[in-house]
Design a protein around this motif. Structure first.
Motif, short mmCIF file in Angstrom:
data_model
loop_
_atom_site.label_atom_id
_atom_site.label_comp_id
_atom_site.label_asym_id
_atom_site.label_seq_id
_atom_site.Cartn_x
_atom_site.Cartn_y
_atom_site.Cartn_z
N ILE A 124 0.88 -1.20 -0.02
CA ILE A 124 0.06 0.07 -0.05
C ILE A 124 0.93 1.15 -0.01
O ILE A 124 1.83 1.45 0.84
N ALA A 125 0.64 2.23 -0.90
CA ALA A 125 1.06 3.77 -0.63
C ALA A 125 0.28 4.51 -0.60
O ALA A 125 -0.95 4.46 -1.23
N ILE A 126 0.33 5.53 0.20
CA ILE A 126 -0.37 6.77 0.42
C ILE A 126 0.33 8.02 0.58
O ILE A 126 1.30 8.15 0.94
N GLY A 127 -0.10 8.92 -0.57
CA GLY A 127 0.54 10.06 -0.68
C GLY A 127 0.28 10.90 -1.87
O GLY A 127 -0.76 10.48 -2.33
N LYS A 128 1.11 11.89 -2.09
CA LYS A 128 0.72 12.82 -3.27
C LYS A 128 1.25 12.25 -4.56
O LYS A 128 2.03 11.57 -4.60
N LEU A 129 0.28 12.31 -5.63
CA LEU A 129 0.55 12.04 -6.90
C LEU A 129 1.55 13.07 -7.32
O LEU A 129 1.35 14.05 -7.39
N SER A 130 2.48 12.35 -8.31
CA SER A 130 3.17 13.26 -9.23
C SER A 130 3.22 12.61 -10.51
O SER A 130 3.80 11.65 -10.68
N SER A 150 5.55 4.73 -4.63
CA SER A 150 4.99 3.98 -5.87
C SER A 150 5.19 4.23 -7.20
O SER A 150 5.29 5.29 -7.55
N PHE A 151 5.20 3.30 -7.96
CA PHE A 151 5.16 3.46 -9.49
C PHE A 151 3.70 3.21 -10.15
O PHE A 151 3.21 2.10 -9.82
N VAL A 152 3.09 4.02 -10.79
CA VAL A 152 1.94 3.92 -11.51
C VAL A 152 2.09 4.26 -12.99
O VAL A 152 2.59 5.39 -13.31
N ALA A 203 10.30 -2.03 -8.86
CA ALA A 203 9.60 -1.77 -7.90
C ALA A 203 9.96 -3.04 -7.04
O ALA A 203 9.68 -2.97 -5.81
N ARG A 204 9.78 -4.16 -7.65
CA ARG A 204 10.02 -5.38 -6.80
C ARG A 204 11.41 -5.35 -6.09
O ARG A 204 11.49 -5.80 -4.89
N THR A 205 12.44 -4.71 -6.62
CA THR A 205 13.68 -4.76 -5.99
C THR A 205 13.52 -3.90 -4.76
O THR A 205 14.22 -3.98 -3.72
N MET A 206 12.86 -2.82 -5.03
CA MET A 206 12.65 -1.61 -4.00
C MET A 206 11.48 -2.26 -2.91
O MET A 206 11.45 -1.49 -2.04
N ASN A 207 10.87 -3.38 -3.28
CA ASN A 207 9.71 -3.48 -2.55
C ASN A 207 8.70 -2.63 -2.33
O ASN A 207 8.21 -2.23 -1.20
N ILE A 208 8.27 -1.81 -3.24
CA ILE A 208 7.09 -0.78 -3.48
C ILE A 208 6.23 -1.42 -4.15
O ILE A 208 6.55 -1.85 -5.32
N PRO A 209 4.93 -1.01 -3.88
CA PRO A 209 3.82 -1.22 -4.79
C PRO A 209 3.78 -0.61 -6.04
O PRO A 209 4.40 0.57 -6.14
N ALA A 210 3.47 -1.44 -7.23
CA ALA A 210 3.54 -0.63 -8.49
C ALA A 210 2.39 -1.42 -9.29
O ALA A 210 2.01 -2.57 -9.40
N LEU A 211 1.93 -0.44 -10.11
CA LEU A 211 0.91 -0.96 -10.92
C LEU A 211 1.11 -0.29 -12.35
O LEU A 211 1.77 0.65 -12.75
N ILE A 212 0.81 -1.18 -13.45
CA ILE A 212 0.89 -0.87 -14.77
C ILE A 212 -0.36 -0.85 -15.56
O ILE A 212 -1.29 -1.45 -14.96
N GLY A 213 -0.53 -0.36 -16.69
CA GLY A 213 -1.78 -0.38 -17.26
C GLY A 213 -2.76 0.60 -16.75
O GLY A 213 -3.96 0.01 -16.92
N ALA A 259 -2.60 15.96 -6.61
CA ALA A 259 -3.65 15.40 -5.89
C ALA A 259 -3.11 14.38 -5.07
O ALA A 259 -2.04 13.70 -5.05
N PHE A 260 -4.06 14.15 -3.91
CA PHE A 260 -3.80 12.88 -3.03
C PHE A 260 -4.20 11.56 -3.61
O PHE A 260 -5.09 11.50 -4.14
N GLY A 261 -3.47 10.46 -3.13
CA GLY A 261 -3.79 9.29 -3.96
C GLY A 261 -3.43 8.01 -2.83
O GLY A 261 -2.43 8.14 -2.14
N ILE A 262 -3.93 6.85 -3.35
CA ILE A 262 -3.64 5.78 -2.52
C ILE A 262 -3.58 4.47 -3.82
O ILE A 262 -4.33 4.45 -4.80
N VAL A 263 -2.33 3.92 -3.46
CA VAL A 263 -2.23 2.65 -4.38
C VAL A 263 -2.19 1.63 -3.55
O VAL A 263 -1.69 1.21 -2.66
N ASP A 264 -3.23 0.58 -4.21
CA ASP A 264 -3.46 -0.70 -3.51
C ASP A 264 -2.91 -1.53 -4.41
O ASP A 264 -3.44 -2.24 -5.69
#
Lengths: 85, 585
Positions: B47-53, B211-213, B227-237, B257-262
């Protein structure tokens, strides 16, 4: 001219990294080095050519060396394939 | 795109046919119940919670120009190529430190690509014959080579088209004297991008990425690998729009804006409400707790501050659970429920099937103790092919060891399978629902027969520790006698509580008086420990109570030698043990 046949055992085939390492090995010899898959042939000293063959796991490739140090080259390259792919 | 509330539009109102359609749905004050959710494919959980860039590439616009001095243009290209290779050497070193050799290798490959004669000759050739600027020649050649990869019939190779574009853009950037995009600001962000080239990902300050999206990319892409190496959530597509509408119905840019990656479900939430944020903060905290426990407690001893040690094992219900046992660093398996073999099958599982399962578990545990509990069906666990008669009171009925001693062929098959598997690891055997000395004596006779048979057949086996479950008040009361017959006791607290308090644990109406901390139960536990130790047995708990951390210190004081809990509880209990001090009251 010397020739060596090899069936690729690496699950991912000849992907970018081993292709790069292989090209590095091949480029170290003065003789011409070719890599063939089926009727496609590429210069083994050029990474795009080697990657462009798209060699997958289980496919057979042929390495041909021709010119100065061809024997030493085939020995070294065949060893590289067996150890890395 | 999907929305938290199913009705993006009210009846009769048609959504505009653009891809943000639902955002412009009904203009009602409460429309914001629909939080924008964008779906994608997860390449790494979390899970990542924070600002979108939103990461925008610097646009390296390349224009075709005619050059007079072809030789000078060739030199420009050669110098730019060398400079690009120098950059890549630097990136390789940086990546080597940050993401390891395997992931850094791509920058070596990039250097080789820049040395590829087909590529270089094609560019020089274009400069010479068409008298064009180097930028244009690099862009066109890069396009051609990347098309070659894009046309290949292999996902991995198609992905390499991005590498060719990446090296070409690098040379062009040098030629034009421009840099590449970067994250600005100092706050960590959820990074949104079309796609990220390997050189872009490695240049990012990793401490600023939550997180990467990405819109494009695949599970093989560098972003996914990173992302897998850094152990952070990532979404593609994730096909994210440039803007969204706020609660105040303002059109706002996604950037900032504020966002959450599940990363578990593959969802990006934009501008979520308090409730959603709270929900995800909780999941994230739990994740972090788990990670912290793992990091701090993996490989550590189960010892109290004043030096008292205890064995901490895990309970499993099948072969697949072993991975979890190892991941959570349990010292062994304290309860291997063998029922799954019977419940999952249509007929009595044969010796070979059982042998294979026990052997797999023993081997995977690599010499660590595996305590197999023999068949415990009846009561709440029914199997059709056993064709058991319906009972008034199954919890007190024909079950567990009572079936085994009655239908010995079933029992012997299981014991043979267990003893054969014992050769491949360290197996102990435990018998459920014991109430009398007679039962234990009968079991030991059957065990002796099975061992003699294997001996005659020349099949190798090891001597297994034999133990009994203490789950009836009867077994507790005669535990002094039973201790002389076996090697260990393991207390099944669920049944023991049910039988001691005379409360059916399947009856929800009685939940409020079902008290596993009841003084009667606790006194029984102490009695079993004392009698067990006096008779030379080690004593453990394999019921749910073992994982009750409010009692961990009590168990240690009582003198228990082992606790066996569900794999996910191992580290929590270890944490409790390591913080206990029995020298203080």
């Amino acid at each position: 001219m010397k020739e060596f046949k090899y069936v690729v055992k690496d699950q991912e085939g000849i992907h970018a990294r081993p292709a790069g390492l292989f090209v590095k090995e091949a480029a170290a010899f003065p003789c011409a080095v070719k890599i063939c898959k089926g009727d496609k042939e590429a210069d083994a000293k050029r990474i795009f050519g080697v990657m462009g063959l798209g060699v997958k796991c289980g496919e057979e490739i042929t390495i041909r060396t021709d010119g100065e140090n061809e024997e030493e080259a085939i020995a070294k390259l065949s060893r590289f394939l067996e150890e890395n792919l | 795109m999907r929305h938290a509330s199913a009705d993006a539009c009210l009846p009769g109102i048609r959504a505009p046919q653009n891809h943000n359609a639902a955002l412009y749905g009904p203009r009602k004050n409460d429309w914001r119940q629909q939080i924008m959710q964008l779906e994608g494919k997860s390449v790494f959980g979390g899970i990542a919670i924070g600002k979108l860039s939103v990461y925008n590439k610097k646009d390296n616009q390349v224009k075709r120009r005619k050059v007079e001095d072809v030789a000078a243009e060739e030199t420009r290209f050669s110098e730019a190529r060398e400079a690009a290779k120098e950059q890549l050497k630097g990136l390789y070193e940086k990546a080597l430190k940050e993401v390891g050799e395997v992931n850094a290798a791509i920058f070596e490959v990039h250097q080789m690509m820049l040395d590829d004669l087909d590529y270089v000759e094609s560019i020089i050739n274009m400069i010479r014959t068409q008298e064009v600027n180097a930028e244009f020649a690099v862009a066109v050649t890069g396009d051609n080579f990347s098309k070659m990869f894009a046309a290949m019939d292999d996902d991995y190779m198609r992905e390499r088209a991005a590498d060719v574009k990446d090296i070409s853009n690098r040379v062009i950037a040098v030629l034009q004297g421009t840099g590449q995009g970067q994250i600005t600001g100092e706050e960590p962000v959820i990074l949104l991008a079309d796609d990220l080239a390997p050189s872009e990902t490695v240049q990012l300050d990793k401490s600023l990425v939550l997180s990467f999206v990405t819109r494009h990319g695949s599970t093989n892409s560098h972003t996914a690998i990173l992302a897998r190496t850094m152990n952070i959530p990532a979404l593609i597509g994730v096909d994210y729009p440039e803007t969204f509408q706020t609660a105040a119905q303002e059109e706002k840019s996604l950037d900032g804006a504020f966002g959450i990656v599940d990363g578990y479900q593959g969802i990006l939430y934009v501008d979520p409400d308090e409730e959603t944020i709270a929900k995800y903060r909780k999941i994230k905290d739990e994740d972090e707790d788990k990670k912290r426990l793992l990091q701090e407690l993996k490989g550590k001893e189960n010892v109290t501050l004043d030096g008292k040690k205890i064995n901490l094992y895990a309970n499993i219900g099948g072969v697949a659970d072993v991975a979890n046992v190892l991941a959570n660093d349990a010292g062994g398996i304290g309860l291997f429920r063998s029922e799954f073999l019977y419940l999952e099958s249509e007929d009595y599982p044969g010796e070979e099937t059982q042998f294979a399962a026990y052997k797999t578990v023993a081997e995977n545990m690599a010499g660590k103790k595996v305590i197999i509990r023999t068949l415990d069906i009846g009561a709440d666990k029914q199997v059709d092919y056993f064709q058991m008669e319906k009972e008034e009171n199954p919890a007190m009925g024909y079950r567990a060891i009572r079936i085994c001693l009655d239908r010995r062929e079933i029992f012997k098959t299981q014991l043979r399978a267990i003893y054969r598997a014992s050769h491949f690891g360290t197996i102990s055997i435990m018998f459920p629902m014991i109430i009398s000395l007679q039962e234990v004596k009968e079991i030991k006779e059957i065990v002796a027969q099975v061992k003699a048979e294997l001996e005659n057949e020349g099949i190798p086996y090891k001597d297994c520790e034999l133990g009994i479950m203490i789950e009836t008040p009867a077994a507790v009361m005669i535990s002094d006698v039973l201790a002389k017959e076996v090697d260990f006791f393991s207390i099944g607290t669920n049944d023991l509580t049910q039988y001691t308090l005379a409360i059916d644990r399947q009856n929800p109406k009685l939940d409020n008086i079902y008290d596993s901390h009841h003084e009667a139960v606790l006194r029984m536990l102490q009695m079993v420990v004392d009698n067990g130790h006096a008779g030379g047995c080690w004593v453990g708990i394999c019921g749910e109570l073992g994982a009750d951390t409010t009692l961990t210190e009590t168990f240690l004081r009582m003198g228990f030698d082992e606790l066996s809990v569900s794999p996910s509880m191992v580290l929590k209990v270890r944490d409790k043990i390591r913080n206990a001090d029995l020298s203080k009251n």
